[in-house]
Enzyme design. Structure first.
Site, PDB file in Angstrom:
ATOM      1  N   TYR A   1      -9.579   3.069 -13.085  1.00 21.75           N
ATOM      2  CA  TYR A   1      -9.733   3.888 -11.879  1.00 21.75           C
ATOM      3  C   TYR A   1      -9.743   5.382 -12.166  1.00 21.75           C
ATOM      4  CZ  TYR A   1      -7.139  -0.266 -10.080  1.00 21.75           C
ATOM      5  OH  TYR A   1      -6.665  -1.519  -9.799  1.00 21.75           O
TER       6      TYR A   1
ATOM      7  N   CYS B   1     -12.127  -0.638 -29.054  1.00 19.92           N
ATOM      8  CA  CYS B   1     -13.505  -0.175 -29.268  1.00 19.92           C
ATOM      9  C   CYS B   1     -14.224   0.037 -27.944  1.00 19.92           C
ATOM     10  CB  CYS B   1     -14.266  -1.168 -30.138  1.00 19.92           C
ATOM     11  SG  CYS B   1     -13.581  -1.251 -31.785  1.00 19.92           S
ATOM     12  N   GLU B   2     -13.676   0.918 -27.161  1.00 21.76           N
ATOM     13  CA  GLU B   2     -14.236   1.309 -25.867  1.00 21.76           C
ATOM     14  C   GLU B   2     -13.889   2.779 -25.716  1.00 21.76           C
ATOM     15  OE1 GLU B   2     -15.788  -0.058 -23.201  1.00 21.76           O
ATOM     16  OE2 GLU B   2     -16.019  -2.020 -24.170  1.00 21.76           O
TER      17      GLU B   2
ATOM     18  N   GLU C   1       4.918  -6.093   2.461  1.00 18.51           N
ATOM     19  CA  GLU C   1       4.714  -6.778   1.175  1.00 18.51           C
ATOM     20  C   GLU C   1       4.253  -5.736   0.156  1.00 18.51           C
ATOM     21  OE1 GLU C   1       2.114 -10.022   2.478  1.00 18.51           O
ATOM     22  OE2 GLU C   1       0.362  -8.785   2.075  1.00 18.51           O
TER      23      GLU C   1
ATOM     24  N   GLY D   1       4.308  -3.750  -3.413  1.00 20.89           N
ATOM     25  CA  GLY D   1       4.492  -4.038  -4.823  1.00 20.89           C
ATOM     26  C   GLY D   1       4.649  -2.759  -5.628  1.00 20.89           C
ATOM     27  N   ARG D   2       3.623  -1.930  -5.564  1.00 16.80           N
ATOM     28  CA  ARG D   2       3.583  -0.718  -6.380  1.00 16.80           C
ATOM     29  C   ARG D   2       4.842   0.145  -6.230  1.00 16.80           C
ATOM     30  NH1 ARG D   2      -1.130   1.913  -7.763  1.00 16.80           N
ATOM     31  NH2 ARG D   2      -2.172   0.769  -6.105  1.00 16.80           N
TER      32      ARG D   2
ATOM     33  N   ARG E   1      -5.006   1.191 -15.966  1.00 17.43           N
ATOM     34  CA  ARG E   1      -5.314   1.958 -14.747  1.00 17.43           C
ATOM     35  C   ARG E   1      -6.125   3.226 -15.026  1.00 17.43           C
ATOM     36  NH1 ARG E   1      -2.184   4.137 -11.758  1.00 17.43           N
ATOM     37  NH2 ARG E   1      -3.139   3.637  -9.778  1.00 17.43           N
TER      38      ARG E   1
ATOM     39  N   GLY F   1       0.783  -1.230   0.000  1.00 19.86           N
ATOM     40  CA  GLY F   1       0.000   0.000   0.000  1.00 19.86           C
ATOM     41  C   GLY F   1       0.813   1.278   0.000  1.00 19.86           C
TER      42      GLY F   1
HETATM   43  C1  LIG Z   1      -1.788  -5.935  -3.730  1.00 19.74           C
HETATM   44  C2  LIG Z   1      -1.318  -6.486  -2.456  1.00 19.74           C
HETATM   45  C3  LIG Z   1      -0.103  -6.080  -1.910  1.00 19.74           C
HETATM   46  C4  LIG Z   1       0.747  -5.032  -2.527  1.00 19.74           C
HETATM   47  O1  LIG Z   1       0.108  -3.818  -2.572  1.00 19.74           O
HETATM   48  P1  LIG Z   1       0.849  -2.560  -3.220  1.00 19.74           P
HETATM   49  O2  LIG Z   1      -0.202  -1.520  -3.224  1.00 19.74           O
HETATM   50  O3  LIG Z   1       1.283  -2.983  -4.561  1.00 19.74           O
HETATM   51  O4  LIG Z   1       1.993  -2.241  -2.330  1.00 19.74           O
HETATM   52  C5  LIG Z   1       0.311  -6.667  -0.747  1.00 19.74           C
HETATM   53  N1  LIG Z   1      -0.426  -7.599  -0.144  1.00 19.74           N
HETATM   54  C6  LIG Z   1      -1.594  -8.015  -0.627  1.00 19.74           C
HETATM   55  C7  LIG Z   1      -2.352  -9.033   0.095  1.00 19.74           C
HETATM   56  C8  LIG Z   1      -2.086  -7.473  -1.797  1.00 19.74           C
HETATM   57  O5  LIG Z   1      -3.253  -7.891  -2.274  1.00 19.74           O
END
Ligand SMILES: *Cc1c(COP(=O)(O)O)cnc(C)c1O
Length: 420
Positions: free
Chosen positions: A314, A341-342, A272, A274-275, A310, A230
């Site tokens: 969103y 075609c959207e 954890e 990702g983004r 995205r 997050g």
């Molecule tokens: C998507 C997700 C993440 C990573 O979220 P980011 O916004 O990419 O940091 C971590 N844990 C879980 C369970 C997720 O679904």
């Protein structure tokens, strides 16, 4: 107009395009590694600290390998993501399995790999035991409900499908203990794309608080607190990246006041994310096919929402640079579109940009997370290649573009011809 960072010049990208036609995603290894080191260094006070890269952001084995070499683990939430980790050679507690509504086969695979299993619901304790057996280490996902405001993207924790209630945590850990589980972790994730560092400190506060109460009541010892993902990224020029040192200092202060003071140290801190790990270091490079003027002005690209959805999904903002025109005034208003075609196949709506001509190269920023990976094949649009700009300046292809043969691979034309 002061733009966002681009790790290549127009001349360099034209060279790259000669070998790899547009559109493609290209990732900047150098800055990705720098960020990975910064993340780990920020939490060096916490022995055992680990960031599990949430692979759904950009599920490519080369990117994973780069991060693994920096000491990251991997956070998986599906069979394909577990198999990706397995194929790369990752095993055991380098893998976090944070899933929900989980099929039996996925628990079985996660147990087979020795992954840390993070359960989303109290009913999954019996389910996991039945389908795969309980491992010695189990983690629960905590949904703090009304104790915490969610942010815009992930919504209110009380409305969220994820995690255990506070009461269920007590019941669940008690059950694990009775069943002979020896090692315990706890997880929570209540934000997505959050830019306020205090938010993550508040999350730690809520988790440390429940750890203290559960440890006292059940006499169990927690090994780790996984504070989830997050962490937001500055999609807009005026946004600032999350100051991880500030997050870390805030968490450390709480850790000493609560965990250490209650005799519950050591407790490993996990994330954890990702983004934040790949997002800012990926770029979608595309060429302008057509300029169209009707009631509005459109710049039509050779990329579409199949490459980056995205904005359509969103209404997300992605900064756009017209290469070679960085210093020109942005005084033309465009919708920047793809060919699907959207009518929501747009990368930007009413965006002020320099005057664009057919043939211009456009760079869409911050596509390193949930860019290529969210791609889809509607309208028969094919997903693009992924390239890696190496630290030494060379470029390698880390995923080829899809072909029509890939797209048709699940169909049987011969049978269709004689079908009547
Ligand atoms: C998507 C997700 C993440 C990573 O979220 P980011 O916004 O990419 O940091 C971590 N844990 C879980 C369970 C997720 O679904």
């Amino acid at each position: 107009m002061k733009g966002k960072h681009i790790p290549f010049t127009k001349e360099q990208i034209e060279k790259i395009i000669e070998a790899h036609p547009t559109p493609f995603h290209i990732y900047d290894e150098k800055r990705m590694v720098e960020y990975a080191r910064y993340f780990i260094d920020s939490f060096s006070w916490n022995k055992g600290f680990k960031e599990y890269y949430a692979i759904k952001a950009a599920p490519n084995p080369y990117l994973m390998k780069i991060l693994w070499q920096q000491g990251f683990g991997i956070d998986c939430s599906s069979m394909a993501e577990l198999v990706l980790a397995e194929k790369l050679g990752m095993r055991g507690e380098e893998i976090m399995f944070t899933s929900n509504d989980t099929p039996a086969e996925e628990f079985q695979k996660a147990v087979e790999l020795g992954a840390i299993i993070n359960l989303d619901d109290i009913s999954h304790i019996d389910f996991l035991e039945k389908v795969a057996g309980l491992p010695e280490l189990v983690c629960f996902r905590y949904n703090p409900g009304a104790l915490k405001d969610g942010n815009m993207i992930i919504g209110n924790p009380e409305d969220s499908k994820y995690g255990f209630t506070r009461e269920q945590l007590f019941e669940g850990y008690k059950k694990l203990k009775e069943k002979g589980v020896k090692r315990f972790g706890i997880h929570t994730m209540v934000a997505s794309n959050e830019l306020d560092p205090d938010y993550f400190v508040e999350t730690a506060d809520i988790v440390f608080d429940v750890i203290m109460d559960i440890s006292k009541e059940l006499g169990i010892k927690f090994e780790f607190a996984n504070l989830g993902g997050g962490i937001g990224i500055p999609y807009r020029n005026e946004h600032k990246p999350v100051d991880l040192i500030k997050v870390s200092n805030g968490i450390k202060e709480l850790y000493e006041k609560t965990i250490v003071a209650s005799g519950l140290a050591p407790l490993k801190i996990f994330f954890e994310s990702g983004r934040a790990i790949t997002g800012p270091f990926g770029y979608l490079v595309s060429r302008v096919l057509h300029i169209k003027e009707t009631y509005k002005k459109y710049a039509g690209l050779d990329a579409s929402m199949a490459n980056l959805m995205r904005p359509a999904l969103y209404g997300a903002y992605h900064h756009i640079t017209v290469l070679g025109k960085e210093n020109e005034a942005g005084n033309n208003i465009y919708d920047v579109t793809g060919s699907l075609c959207e009518n929501n196949d747009k990368f930007a709506i009413n965006r002020l940009l320099p005057k664009i001509e057919a043939g211009d190269i456009v760079v869409i920023h911050d596509t390193g997370a949930h860019g290529h990976s969210m791609g889809f094949n509607y309208n028969g649009k094919l997903r693009s290649a992924e390239l890696l700009l190496r630290t030494n300046g060379s470029v390698i292809e880390i995923r080829r573009a899809e072909t029509l043969d890939d797209f048709f691979a699940t169909l049987d034309f011969e049978s269709a011809k004689i079908f009547r």
